[in-house]
Every structure is written in C-alpha cells, then in structure tokens.
Scaffold this active site. Structure first.
Site, PDB file in Angstrom:
ATOM      1  CB  SER A 271      -6.780  -5.214   1.193  1.00 12.18           C
ATOM      2  OG  SER A 271      -6.704  -6.529   0.703  1.00 12.18           O
TER       3      SER A 271
ATOM      4  N   GLY B 241       6.677  -6.252  -0.536  1.00 12.63           N
ATOM      5  CA  GLY B 241       5.958  -6.187   0.730  1.00 12.63           C
ATOM      6  C   GLY B 241       6.854  -6.633   1.862  1.00 12.63           C
TER       7      GLY B 241
ATOM      8  CD  GLU C  83      10.380  -2.283   7.056  1.00 14.14           C
ATOM      9  OE1 GLU C  83      10.961  -1.477   6.328  1.00 14.14           O
ATOM     10  OE2 GLU C  83       9.667  -3.188   6.605  1.00 14.14           O
TER      11      GLU C  83
ATOM     12  CD1 TRP D  29      -0.130  -1.479   3.140  1.00 15.26           C
ATOM     13  CD2 TRP D  29       0.605   0.636   3.276  1.00 15.26           C
ATOM     14  NE1 TRP D  29       0.675  -1.377   4.263  1.00 15.26           N
ATOM     15  CE2 TRP D  29       1.134  -0.095   4.372  1.00 15.26           C
ATOM     16  CE3 TRP D  29       0.943   1.986   3.159  1.00 15.26           C
ATOM     17  CZ2 TRP D  29       1.977   0.482   5.329  1.00 15.26           C
ATOM     18  CZ3 TRP D  29       1.780   2.561   4.107  1.00 15.26           C
ATOM     19  CH2 TRP D  29       2.281   1.813   5.180  1.00 15.26           C
ATOM     20  CG  ASN D  30       5.119   1.275   0.726  1.00 17.12           C
ATOM     21  OD1 ASN D  30       4.795   0.560  -0.224  1.00 17.12           O
ATOM     22  ND2 ASN D  30       6.327   1.259   1.235  1.00 17.12           N
TER      23      ASN D  30
ATOM     24  CB  CYS E 286      10.949  -0.710   1.518  1.00 18.43           C
ATOM     25  SG  CYS E 286      11.091  -0.100  -0.147  1.00 18.43           S
TER      26      CYS E 286
ATOM     27  CE  LYS F  79      -3.112  -9.106  -2.355  1.00 14.55           C
ATOM     28  NZ  LYS F  79      -3.984  -8.049  -1.856  1.00 14.55           N
ATOM     29  N   PRO F  80      -3.330  -5.822  -5.959  1.00 19.94           N
ATOM     30  CG  PRO F  80      -4.955  -4.160  -6.235  1.00 19.94           C
ATOM     31  CD  PRO F  80      -4.606  -5.573  -6.632  1.00 19.94           C
TER      32      PRO F  80
ATOM     33  CD  GLU G 119      12.870  -5.305  -5.330  1.00 21.46           C
ATOM     34  OE1 GLU G 119      13.490  -4.825  -4.365  1.00 21.46           O
ATOM     35  OE2 GLU G 119      13.413  -5.582  -6.407  1.00 21.46           O
ATOM     36  CG  LEU G 120      11.215  -9.507   0.535  1.00 16.05           C
ATOM     37  CD1 LEU G 120      11.714 -10.811   1.132  1.00 16.05           C
ATOM     38  CD2 LEU G 120       9.738  -9.620   0.193  1.00 16.05           C
TER      39      LEU G 120
HETATM   40  P1  NAP Z   1       2.503  -6.985   3.383  1.00 14.23           P
HETATM   41  O1  NAP Z   1       1.629  -7.135   4.546  1.00 14.23           O
HETATM   42  O2  NAP Z   1       3.545  -7.999   3.147  1.00 14.23           O
HETATM   43  O3  NAP Z   1       1.529  -6.895   2.121  1.00 14.23           O
HETATM   44  C1  NAP Z   1       2.009  -6.777   0.827  1.00 14.23           C
HETATM   45  C2  NAP Z   1       1.068  -7.490  -0.113  1.00 14.23           C
HETATM   46  O4  NAP Z   1       1.065  -8.876   0.202  1.00 14.23           O
HETATM   47  C3  NAP Z   1      -0.364  -7.005  -0.019  1.00 14.23           C
HETATM   48  O5  NAP Z   1      -0.919  -6.994  -1.311  1.00 14.23           O
HETATM   49  C4  NAP Z   1      -0.988  -8.078   0.844  1.00 14.23           C
HETATM   50  O6  NAP Z   1      -2.372  -8.247   0.645  1.00 14.23           O
HETATM   51  C5  NAP Z   1      -0.271  -9.315   0.359  1.00 14.23           C
HETATM   52  N1  NAP Z   1      -0.357 -10.440   1.289  1.00 14.23           N
HETATM   53  C6  NAP Z   1      -0.536 -10.398   2.621  1.00 14.23           C
HETATM   54  N2  NAP Z   1      -0.578 -11.656   3.121  1.00 14.23           N
HETATM   55  C7  NAP Z   1      -0.423 -12.503   2.088  1.00 14.23           C
HETATM   56  C8  NAP Z   1      -0.389 -13.920   1.958  1.00 14.23           C
HETATM   57  N3  NAP Z   1      -0.520 -14.723   3.009  1.00 14.23           N
HETATM   58  N4  NAP Z   1      -0.208 -14.445   0.718  1.00 14.23           N
HETATM   59  C9  NAP Z   1      -0.069 -13.645  -0.331  1.00 14.23           C
HETATM   60  N5  NAP Z   1      -0.118 -12.300  -0.289  1.00 14.23           N
HETATM   61  C10 NAP Z   1      -0.283 -11.726   0.921  1.00 14.23           C
HETATM   62  O7  NAP Z   1       3.263  -5.601   3.381  1.00 14.23           O
HETATM   63  P2  NAP Z   1       2.642  -4.140   3.548  1.00 14.23           P
HETATM   64  O8  NAP Z   1       2.342  -3.950   4.981  1.00 14.23           O
HETATM   65  O9  NAP Z   1       1.567  -3.887   2.566  1.00 14.23           O
HETATM   66  O10 NAP Z   1       3.868  -3.231   3.079  1.00 14.23           O
HETATM   67  C11 NAP Z   1       4.870  -2.845   3.915  1.00 14.23           C
HETATM   68  C12 NAP Z   1       6.099  -3.706   3.721  1.00 14.23           C
HETATM   69  O11 NAP Z   1       6.509  -3.691   2.364  1.00 14.23           O
HETATM   70  C13 NAP Z   1       7.278  -3.169   4.489  1.00 14.23           C
HETATM   71  O12 NAP Z   1       7.971  -4.219   5.116  1.00 14.23           O
HETATM   72  C14 NAP Z   1       8.153  -2.536   3.428  1.00 14.23           C
HETATM   73  O13 NAP Z   1       9.501  -2.445   3.760  1.00 14.23           O
HETATM   74  C15 NAP Z   1       7.890  -3.424   2.274  1.00 14.23           C
HETATM   75  N6  NAP Z   1       8.196  -2.732   1.019  1.00 14.23           N
HETATM   76  C16 NAP Z   1       9.285  -3.113   0.324  1.00 14.23           C
HETATM   77  C17 NAP Z   1       9.610  -2.457  -0.848  1.00 14.23           C
HETATM   78  C18 NAP Z   1      10.800  -2.877  -1.632  1.00 14.23           C
HETATM   79  O14 NAP Z   1      10.892  -2.492  -2.781  1.00 14.23           O
HETATM   80  N7  NAP Z   1      11.714  -3.663  -1.086  1.00 14.23           N
HETATM   81  C19 NAP Z   1       8.813  -1.417  -1.323  1.00 14.23           C
HETATM   82  C20 NAP Z   1       7.700  -1.043  -0.583  1.00 14.23           C
HETATM   83  C21 NAP Z   1       7.397  -1.724   0.592  1.00 14.23           C
HETATM   84  P3  NAP Z   1      -3.443  -7.565   1.629  1.00 14.23           P
HETATM   85  O15 NAP Z   1      -3.272  -6.107   1.449  1.00 14.23           O
HETATM   86  O16 NAP Z   1      -4.721  -8.070   1.102  1.00 14.23           O
HETATM   87  O17 NAP Z   1      -3.101  -8.021   3.018  1.00 14.23           O
END
Ligand code: NAP
Length: 486
Positions: free
Chosen positions: A183, A233, A386, A156-157, A289, A180-181, A255-256
C-alpha cells in the site's frame, strides 16, 4: 500535494487493460518519505475489484497459455526494452514513493528488468522428459504446463524488482497474474503496467490492484481461481497466507523475513570485509530482507574492523534520495524508525555501546543516522529479529564453531555472508550455515540467473534461475499405451 511530472504516473487500478477507479470509490494518499508530501491519491481496491481482475485473468488464460513460449517471449522482451528505455521515469517514481537513493532505484529497475528478460528466454527451456518405459507398447513422458491464474503480493522495500521476479516467470510460463503491491508503494507497479500496455501484453494477462492486504491479499490467497500465489514480505503475513492457501491447495512460493548474519574471520581481507558489510548493511537504509543484521567479528581482527567500519559509516551522506550525493535516504515510515530506536535502546540497556550515530537525523521526518553498536549479545532484540533499518550491531566471537552456531541460532534462514581467505574454511562454513543463500567475500550476490530463497521460516520456493519458473508450472505425466509394433 507535490506534483511530479511523469508520463508513467498512474493513479487508478489496472484491471485487464483498463485504468479504473475502485468499486468502492476509495482512494489512498501515497506519501514521499523524504518530504512527507502526497505524490498521488491512488484508487484503493477491495474484494470486488480483485474478483473482477481474477475473472478477467481466467478469461485471458487459454489464449495466453496456448501461445508458444517463443511468442510469449516476444511480449516480455518488448516490455523489458520499454522498462530500460524508461529507467529515468521509473527510478524517479520509485525514489519518490520509497525514498531510496536514485542510483539504487535505477539499479533496482535494471535488476528487475533482467528477470523479465531472463524468464522470457527460460520459458523456451521448460523441458519435459522422456522416461524409459516399463512395458512394451507403452511410452512415458512428462510435459510442463502453466498452473493457471496466479497472484503476487509484494512489499514496499523493492517496489519494482519484487514484482518483476514473480511476473516474469509467471507470464513466461503461460500464466496470467494479478498483483497486489504494498500500500505504501503502488506507483511503481502501476507504471510497470503502463509499459506492459505499450508492449502489447494482452488484456487480462496482467492486473495490478493496490488495496489493503486484509482484503485484496486475503482474496487472492483464498479465491479458488488462483492456482499459485507468490508472496514476498514478512514471515508473519507469509504464514497466514500459507494457511489460507491450504483451503484450495494452491501452490505457494514465499520469500519472507531474514535476520542475516555476517561472519568476519581473523584471516579475512579487512578492506573487502568492511566494503562487503557496508554494501549489505546500508543498502536501502538497511531495509532489505538480506541486510546484515548480526555482524560477528572474530577476536583477532575485531579492533581493526571496528575502527575501519566506524569510519566508513561516519562518511555516509544522509539526504533526499533524489540528490545524487545521497548514500542513505529516509526510512519508509514512523513505525520503521520506532523499531530501530527500540533495538538501540534495548541493546544499550543490556550493555551494548553506540559508537556511531544512534538517533534520528537532524533532517527530521523519518531520516535516521547510520548507526553502529558494539558489544551486542544474543539476548538482545537486535539479535533475534530483523531491524530493517540502518543499525549495524557488532558481536564478538572466538572460534569458527562458535561463529557458525551463533549465526544459525535463529528461526530464519534467508541469506548469510562470511569473509575469509582460507579455502578449507570457506567450504566448512559455507556448508555449515543453514541459509538458502551464502555469500563468501562479498556483500552483494543478486543475479537473476541464480536461485534466491530461504530455508526455515524465511520461506519456501526459489525466485530467479531455472528453478524460478517451476513455481508456475505443473508437471503432467503422460502414459501412452497401445504402441505395440508388429
Ligand atoms: P508485510 O507487512 O508482510 O507486507 C507485504 C505485503 O503483504 C504487502 O503487500 C501487504 O499489504 C500484504 N499484506 C499485509 N497483510 C496481509 C494480509 N493479512 N493478507 C494478505 N496480504 C497482506 O511486509 P512489509 O513490511 O511490506 O515488508 C517487509 C518484510 O518483507 C520484511 O520482513 C522483509 O524481510 C520481507 N522481505 C522479504 C524478501 C525476500 O525476498 N525474502 C524481500 C523483501 C522483503 P499492505 O501493504 O496493504 O499492508
């Protein structure tokens, strides 16, 4: 429900050129974090919708893959032009669903669009190679071909740019993609799909399925039709997807999470360092991130840095992202606020001092004060994970070797920054930091022509640059025999 008037506001799933409700009929409210109000009730897909989109992607694959890179580039270029000519509408949607200041939203749209333009061109340069032969009458070569149907799961960020970084190279390589964006922020993704329709992108090449990660994301990671999955994510979900993708041996790009360090050395230019730390720390309210999470300042510059940095943070304006003056909008949700509060309380209980901010903002909701703490140490939660919020934790260090060791003392390895005017130190420290990206004397490094990605538990693979398209290409070796000449 707030009404935002915007031609690009869609509230259905986008499957192969059609806007449709989910099979289950389920919908989800999308909230504006600045006001708490509902912007739209969006169709919320599940496994059936995802399978349908994947089937349509598989049908679209042969024709899309058969086009020349030049032909695919024309579609991408039209899409890019449409994104830029709708930047105001897209930015308004992005700020409404995500909360970031409108100028940051515009910057994200422009940045994301560049990946579509870059990869439109890069597709034309997906060269194979001719290999000097080992036998007479035999010629050896490689060609690069699209991996097939691909999938993206995004956070979402950066609701627009994280998608553009994946779909640009996938489509340029000849791969349809099901997205899948997150939610919280599906509206930017659906708006992009609306513009893809206008750009004439063929049905099935692109689908967008908002839905729970545990259903839509899970299906994309396990379905055998998907040949490559690209995820941005959290590390926790990334590890899970990597394990799931192993079941069908998909290509995986991850990309975590990060836990970015910034080192400010005694010889740094103070103003450059303060500006750089501000840019890295407070962009998107600290929800990136690559946000500086641990700010290490060397003894000799420490006091001067702290005083200038606090002044800069105190001058920030917090408000609704739609106000032009806003430097920092609300956080995405209550959970995000709770994490920042926890990191502050934990640090203070272990001896840190709050010098700016420190609590929820008077505007209420998920607004939080830009915060500085000093006296941070390695056993604090803020050092180990983080924060993903507007908390700047300042640590103090003595020697270069100690600074590098502390910066590397984390399982993460996405981005690191440091400030110095000593060229030899710039090389030593740059080579010593265990990170996929190292920025020297700047707090912002993003560029579509440069490779972005992490090492250690921050991910595998790269986005952007000539390397980014490789995630969506297979190398085929062709050995042609029977070419003996008389
Ligand atoms: P997240 O909870 O991992 O969610 C990311 C995506 O994964 C969402 O679309 C989410 O769907 C989905 N997801 C969640 N649980 C899942 C599962 N069990 N199976 C498959 N997909 C699933 O992360 P976030 O809170 O949105 O984003 C923040 C994180 O992203 C931070 O740790 C940040 O550092 C990282 N990030 C990394 C980068 C990079 O380039 N390295 C860039 C931006 C952000 P739902 O929304 O439906 O839960």
């Amino acid at each position: 429900m707030t009404s935002i008037t915007n031609d690009l506001l869609y509230d259905e799933l986008f499957i192969a050129g059609e806007w449709c409700p989910s099979v289950s009929g389920r919908r989800i409210p999308i909230l504006n974090p600045a006001t708490g109000e509902t912007i739209a009730e969006v169709a919320y897909g599940g496994r059936d919708d995802t399978r349908m989109a994947l089937d349509r992607a598989a049908e679209a694959l042969p024709a899309w893959a058969r086009l020349t890179a030049v032909e695919r580039a024309r579609f991408l270029r039209r899409w890019y032009d449409l994104i830029l000519s709708h930047i105001d509408e897209l930015a308004a949607i992005l700020t409404a669903e995500q909360g970031k200041p409108i100028r940051e939203a515009r910057a994200e749209i422009a940045y994301g669009a560049q990946f579509i333009e870059w990869f439109a061109e890069e597709g034309k340069r997906a060269y194979g190679e001719i290999i000097p032969t080992n036998l007479p009458g035999r010629r050896l070569l490689t060609i690069k071909q699209p991996v097939g149907v691909t999938a993206a799961v995004t956070p979402w960020n950066f609701p627009m740019a994280m998608i553009a970084r994946k779909v640009g190279p996938a489509m340029a390589a000849g791969c349809p993609m099901v997205i899948k964006p997150a939610s919280e922020t599906p509206l930017s993704a659906l708006a992009l799909a609306g513009l893809a329709v206008q750009a004439g992108v063929p049905e099935g090449v692109l689908s967008v399925i908002p839905g729970p990660g545990s259903e839509v994301g899970d299906e994309l990671a396990t379905n055998k039709t998907v040949k490559a999955i690209s995820f941005t994510g959290s590390t926790e979900v990334g590890k899970r997807l990597m394990a799931q993708a192993a079941g069908t041996v998909k290509k995986v790009a991850l990309e975590l999470g990060g836990n970015a360090p910034i080192l400010v050395f005694d010889d740094a230019d103070l103003d450059t360092a303060v500006d750089g730390v501000m840019a890295s720390k407070f962009r998107n309210a600290g929800q990136t991130c690559v946000c500086a999470n641990r700010i290490y300042v060397q003894d000799g510059i420490y006091e001067d840095f702290i005083s200038k940095f606090n002044a800069a943070v105190q001058s920030m304006t917090v408000g609704d992202g739609l106000d032009a003056d806003t430097d920092q909008g609300p956080l995405i949700n209550d959970e995000a606020v709770a994490k920042v509060e926890h990191h502050i309380a934990d640090a203070v209980s272990r001896g840190a001092t709050v010098t700016t901010g420190g609590g929820r903002h008077g505007l209420g909701g998920t607004y939080f004060e830009p915060t500085v703490i000093v006296g941070a140490t390695s056993e604090m939660a803020v050092a180990q994970e983080e924060t993903f919020g507007p908390l700047a934790a300042v640590f103090r260090f003595k020697t270069e070797a100690e600074g590098i060791a502390q910066a590397n003392d984390t399982p993460f390895g996405l981005a690191a920054y440091f400030f110095t005017r000593d060229l030899a130190r710039a090389w030593r420290v740059g080579e010593g930091l265990e990170y996929g990206v190292v920025a020297v004397n700047t707090g912002s490094f993003s560029y579509e022509g440069a490779p972005f990605g992490g090492v250690k538990e921050s991910g595998v693979g790269r986005e952007g640059s000539a390397h980014g398209i490789e995630e969506f290409l297979d190398i085929k070796y062709m050995c042609i025999d029977g070419l003996e000449t008389e």
